[in-house]
Write a protein that holds these residues in place. Structure first.
Motif, PDB file in Angstrom:
ATOM      1  N   VAL A  60     -13.851 -27.786 -26.670  1.00 31.95           N
ATOM      2  CA  VAL A  60     -14.382 -28.438 -25.570  1.00 31.95           C
ATOM      3  C   VAL A  60     -12.984 -28.385 -24.454  1.00 31.95           C
ATOM      4  O   VAL A  60     -12.459 -29.604 -24.401  1.00 31.95           O
ATOM      5  CB  VAL A  60     -14.778 -29.961 -25.873  1.00 31.95           C
ATOM      6  CG1 VAL A  60     -15.916 -29.770 -26.354  1.00 31.95           C
ATOM      7  CG2 VAL A  60     -13.962 -30.568 -26.985  1.00 31.95           C
ATOM      8  N   TYR A  62     -12.596 -27.987 -21.528  1.00 34.23           N
ATOM      9  CA  TYR A  62     -13.111 -28.793 -20.058  1.00 34.23           C
ATOM     10  C   TYR A  62     -13.190 -30.098 -20.134  1.00 34.23           C
ATOM     11  O   TYR A  62     -12.579 -30.808 -19.445  1.00 34.23           O
ATOM     12  CB  TYR A  62     -13.967 -27.924 -19.378  1.00 34.23           C
ATOM     13  CG  TYR A  62     -13.741 -26.303 -19.706  1.00 34.23           C
ATOM     14  CD1 TYR A  62     -12.604 -25.784 -18.391  1.00 34.23           C
ATOM     15  CD2 TYR A  62     -14.452 -25.548 -20.433  1.00 34.23           C
ATOM     16  CE1 TYR A  62     -12.411 -24.572 -18.894  1.00 34.23           C
ATOM     17  CE2 TYR A  62     -14.283 -24.196 -20.543  1.00 34.23           C
ATOM     18  CZ  TYR A  62     -12.890 -23.593 -19.583  1.00 34.23           C
ATOM     19  OH  TYR A  62     -12.732 -22.374 -19.880  1.00 34.23           O
ATOM     20  N   SER A  63     -14.224 -30.472 -20.815  1.00 33.09           N
ATOM     21  CA  SER A  63     -14.504 -32.053 -20.912  1.00 33.09           C
ATOM     22  C   SER A  63     -13.718 -32.759 -21.854  1.00 33.09           C
ATOM     23  O   SER A  63     -13.659 -33.933 -21.860  1.00 33.09           O
ATOM     24  CB  SER A  63     -16.032 -32.247 -21.386  1.00 33.09           C
ATOM     25  OG  SER A  63     -16.236 -31.968 -22.778  1.00 33.09           O
ATOM     26  N   ASN A  86     -20.448 -28.948 -29.965  1.00 38.00           N
ATOM     27  CA  ASN A  86     -20.656 -28.425 -28.629  1.00 38.00           C
ATOM     28  C   ASN A  86     -19.624 -27.336 -28.454  1.00 38.00           C
ATOM     29  O   ASN A  86     -18.582 -27.575 -29.015  1.00 38.00           O
ATOM     30  CB  ASN A  86     -20.534 -29.646 -27.653  1.00 38.00           C
ATOM     31  CG  ASN A  86     -19.478 -30.332 -27.800  1.00 38.00           C
ATOM     32  OD1 ASN A  86     -18.826 -30.665 -29.003  1.00 38.00           O
ATOM     33  ND2 ASN A  86     -19.164 -30.954 -26.669  1.00 38.00           N
ATOM     34  N   GLU A  88     -18.047 -25.149 -25.155  1.00 38.63           N
ATOM     35  CA  GLU A  88     -18.001 -25.235 -24.047  1.00 38.63           C
ATOM     36  C   GLU A  88     -17.640 -23.726 -23.505  1.00 38.63           C
ATOM     37  O   GLU A  88     -17.138 -22.883 -24.149  1.00 38.63           O
ATOM     38  CB  GLU A  88     -17.262 -26.152 -23.323  1.00 38.63           C
ATOM     39  CG  GLU A  88     -17.501 -27.834 -23.491  1.00 38.63           C
ATOM     40  CD  GLU A  88     -16.574 -28.623 -23.013  1.00 38.63           C
ATOM     41  OE1 GLU A  88     -16.955 -29.854 -22.560  1.00 38.63           O
ATOM     42  OE2 GLU A  88     -15.352 -28.285 -22.536  1.00 38.63           O
ATOM     43  N   ASN A  89     -17.859 -23.215 -22.267  1.00 39.45           N
ATOM     44  CA  ASN A  89     -17.357 -22.119 -21.435  1.00 39.45           C
ATOM     45  C   ASN A  89     -17.018 -22.354 -20.123  1.00 39.45           C
ATOM     46  O   ASN A  89     -17.541 -23.145 -19.523  1.00 39.45           O
ATOM     47  CB  ASN A  89     -18.526 -21.264 -21.548  1.00 39.45           C
ATOM     48  CG  ASN A  89     -18.226 -19.679 -21.272  1.00 39.45           C
ATOM     49  OD1 ASN A  89     -18.096 -19.529 -20.225  1.00 39.45           O
ATOM     50  ND2 ASN A  89     -18.380 -19.185 -22.347  1.00 39.45           N
ATOM     51  N   TYR A  92     -20.020 -22.966 -16.983  1.00 38.18           N
ATOM     52  CA  TYR A  92     -20.580 -24.377 -17.365  1.00 38.18           C
ATOM     53  C   TYR A  92     -22.090 -24.297 -17.905  1.00 38.18           C
ATOM     54  O   TYR A  92     -22.249 -24.632 -18.698  1.00 38.18           O
ATOM     55  CB  TYR A  92     -20.240 -25.305 -16.496  1.00 38.18           C
ATOM     56  CG  TYR A  92     -19.118 -25.869 -16.420  1.00 38.18           C
ATOM     57  CD1 TYR A  92     -18.098 -26.236 -17.106  1.00 38.18           C
ATOM     58  CD2 TYR A  92     -18.523 -25.874 -14.958  1.00 38.18           C
ATOM     59  CE1 TYR A  92     -16.927 -26.751 -16.763  1.00 38.18           C
ATOM     60  CE2 TYR A  92     -17.170 -26.203 -14.835  1.00 38.18           C
ATOM     61  CZ  TYR A  92     -16.441 -26.788 -15.484  1.00 38.18           C
ATOM     62  OH  TYR A  92     -15.033 -27.154 -15.403  1.00 38.18           O
ATOM     63  N   ALA A  95     -22.536 -23.334 -21.520  1.00 37.44           N
ATOM     64  CA  ALA A  95     -22.081 -24.380 -22.497  1.00 37.44           C
ATOM     65  C   ALA A  95     -23.413 -24.851 -23.460  1.00 37.44           C
ATOM     66  O   ALA A  95     -24.419 -24.788 -23.012  1.00 37.44           O
ATOM     67  CB  ALA A  95     -21.368 -25.729 -22.142  1.00 37.44           C
ATOM     68  N   CYS A  97     -24.798 -27.662 -26.462  1.00 36.93           N
ATOM     69  CA  CYS A  97     -24.336 -28.963 -26.922  1.00 36.93           C
ATOM     70  C   CYS A  97     -24.485 -28.924 -28.361  1.00 36.93           C
ATOM     71  O   CYS A  97     -25.139 -27.905 -28.979  1.00 36.93           O
ATOM     72  CB  CYS A  97     -25.457 -30.359 -26.568  1.00 36.93           C
ATOM     73  SG  CYS A  97     -25.343 -30.522 -24.852  1.00 36.93           S
TER      74      CYS A  97
END
Length: 183
Positions: A60, A62-63, A86, A88-89, A92, A95, A97
């Protein structure tokens, strides 16, 4: 440990009609029947722990919001715990979950019916349920893997609380996504 019965209470709220000069509008109520499930609480506890451990594997950048999930499928005769986190990429939309990663891994093994699904959002464990519950896409994917008209033996969805006094908040798909799309 001995099994216990978990009772998800019935929810009843009648529709109401609003009469206006522009027409009649219906405010939809809710009817969810009572559901009873016999479970070994140690299995639920261990599943929540597996989800919390899976959250540590989240990618994760990014978030910075770690989510882990653990699922036991009803049609898996061995009752294996399958986990996901999760991922992410930078694109977005690519991504995925944690809940969907766990369910997709289970489906790739040929399983199609959720028995128990636990999730843990390690970055919001002390927050209210809306800060810890699955996103809309994950709710819809869960619905795909839950019996259409489950009466007894409802699939349980466990949301880690992070609270020393509670292991998890317990829901079923009807409480989590009451009007989910079905074909």
């Amino acid at each position: 440990m001995a099994e216990i019965e978990i009772v998800l209470p019935a929810i009843e709220a009648a529709d109401t009609v609003v009469e206006t000069d522009a027409g009649r509008f219906r405010v939809i109520g809710q009817h969810i029947p009572e559901k009873r499930v016999m479970v070994d609480p140690a299995i639920l506890r261990d599943l929540v722990k597996a989800a919390r451990a899976a959250a540590k594997n989240a990618h994760v950048p990014y978030s910075h919001f770690h989510v882990g999930a653990a699922v036991i499928m009803a049609d898996d005769p061995e009752g294996s715990v399958i986990t996901g986190a999760n991922i992410e990429n930078a694109s977005y939309g690519a991504a995925v979950c944690g809940e969907r990663n766990a369910l997709h891994a289970a489906a790739a093994k040929g399983f199609r019916r959720i028995k128990f699904l636990a999730l843990s959002t390690s970055d919001s464990l002390d927050g209210p349920l809306p800060d810890r519950s699955p996103c809309g896409i994950c709710r819809q994917v869960m619905r795909e893997f839950i019996e259409r008209d489950e009466a007894q033996d409802a699939a349980l969805i466990l949301v880690d609380t992070g609270d020393a006094d509670f292991t998890a908040d317990i829901l079923d798909i009807d409480r989590l996504l009451p009007y989910g799309f079905r074909l």
